[in-house]
Design an enzyme around this catalytic site. Structure first.
Site, PDB file in Angstrom:
ATOM      1  CG  MET A 125      -1.876   1.013   1.346  1.00 16.29           C
ATOM      2  SD  MET A 125      -1.397   2.576   1.822  1.00 16.29           S
ATOM      3  CE  MET A 125      -1.422   2.263   3.605  1.00 16.29           C
ATOM      4  CB  SER A 126       1.112   4.176   0.604  1.00 24.24           C
ATOM      5  OG  SER A 126       1.608   5.493   0.698  1.00 24.24           O
ATOM      6  CB  SER A 127       6.211   4.040   0.026  1.00 26.69           C
ATOM      7  OG  SER A 127       6.016   3.343   1.216  1.00 26.69           O
TER       8      SER A 127
END
Length: 314
Positions: free
Chosen positions: A127-129
């Site tokens: 998730m995300s980075s």
């Protein structure tokens, strides 16, 4: 076998796993019902998160226990990134054979060897980075993975500097679709079969613009030879799921845009099939991305088959 030690929760720290050029940490979870030649899921946390917090929020270890799945949680160190982000945009950490991608590859090799994991059943999500680093891993080591799931992430090599990363996260600029496709093809000498791709994003995400999700889909469409509109669109737990199938009818890309959801991982913690726990970037929206990603990869079916096998005397 690699050295391990127990953390405060159910995860174990893996002390040694190769040269670790990216200077990452590694934690694992092997459920008691894990079968020989079972599957492995690599789970990458987002910024300001840890392996433990992401596991608690997403419910991956609960699902792993339910279906006999091994888990590996690579972790970022503050010495590498002040907010604990994987450095997906740095040139030194977005190529095969070095940096954070090689560290994660070395972890996978160690876990597969230590726990008799089926090397053809290795998957990755983040998730995300962690989602952006999932894109990096799928492009740089496609032969390792049967499938990947990118949540609130970005396409591979959409940015090469921190400044570019900030622009891309806000939905500005980026490589053309043709260039995005070429970047994946040029990241290794792999010719296929390519990993299946699951993409999740909130349509109200103000941290990573949702245009990045459609960019990921387009990056992989030509590679999977499924250009054009989706094969079908269906409703799953009240949300539209777009699916692209290859000429053999196999689902190779799925795409969820979650209405009115911000930046984070979609969870559904309530009910008999609930997983995870609501928290920062772990968003209760009534659909469990963890469970549906596992379904897409066939892990719930495979796990149920393994657990149904009779136990024979040695």
């Amino acid at each position: 076998m690699s050295a391990t030690s127990t953390t405060a929760n159910r995860l174990f720290v893996m002390e040694k796993f190769g040269t670790d050029p990216g200077s990452l940490s590694a934690e694992v979870y092997i459920p008691e019902n894990f079968p020989k030649n079972g599957p492995l899921v690599v789970v990458l946390h987002g910024s300001t998160q840890s392996a433990e917090s992401y596991d608690t929020g997403s419910g991956w270890s609960a699902l792993a226990e339910e279906f006999g799945v091994a888990l590996l949680f690579p972790g970022q160190k503050k010495a590498n990134n002040a907010i604990g982000s994987f450095n997906w945009f740095k040139r030194s950490d977005s190529h095969r054979g070095g940096g954070e991608p090689l560290s994660i590859r070395q972890m996978i090799t160690q876990v597969v060897d230590d726990h008799a994991i089926d090397p053809s059943q290795v998957f990755i999500t983040g998730m995300s980075s962690g989602g952006a680093m999932t894109s990096v891993m799928l492009a740089t080591y496609p032969e390792v993975f049967a499938g990947g799931a990118i949540i609130a992430g970005l396409p591979y090599r959409s940015a090469n500097t921190l400044m570019q990363a900030m622009f891309r996260m806000n939905g500005y600029g980026g490589p053309s679709d043709r260039r995005l496709n070429a970047l994946v093809r040029g990241a290794s000498h792999f010719t296929g079969p390519w990993p299946t791709i699951s993409v999740w994003h909130g349509d109200s995400d103000t941290t990573v613009d949702k245009s990045n999700a459609s960019g990921i889909v387009r990056q992989w469409q030509k590679i999977h030879k499924v250009e054009g509109p989706p094969t079908r669109v269906e409703m799953v737990d009240g949300f539209p799921r777009e699916v692209w199938c290859d000429p053999d009818g196999r689902e190779v890309i799925e795409y969820y845009i979650i209405e009115e959801m911000g930046h984070g991982t979609p969870i559904s913690a309530e009910g008999d099939e609930g997983l995870g726990e609501e928290g920062k970037y772990m968003l209760e929206v009534g659909i469990s991305s963890t469970r549906h990603i596992a379904d897409f990869w066939g892990l719930t079916r495979l796990g149920a088959e393994h657990l149904a096998e009779p136990i024979t005397a040695a």
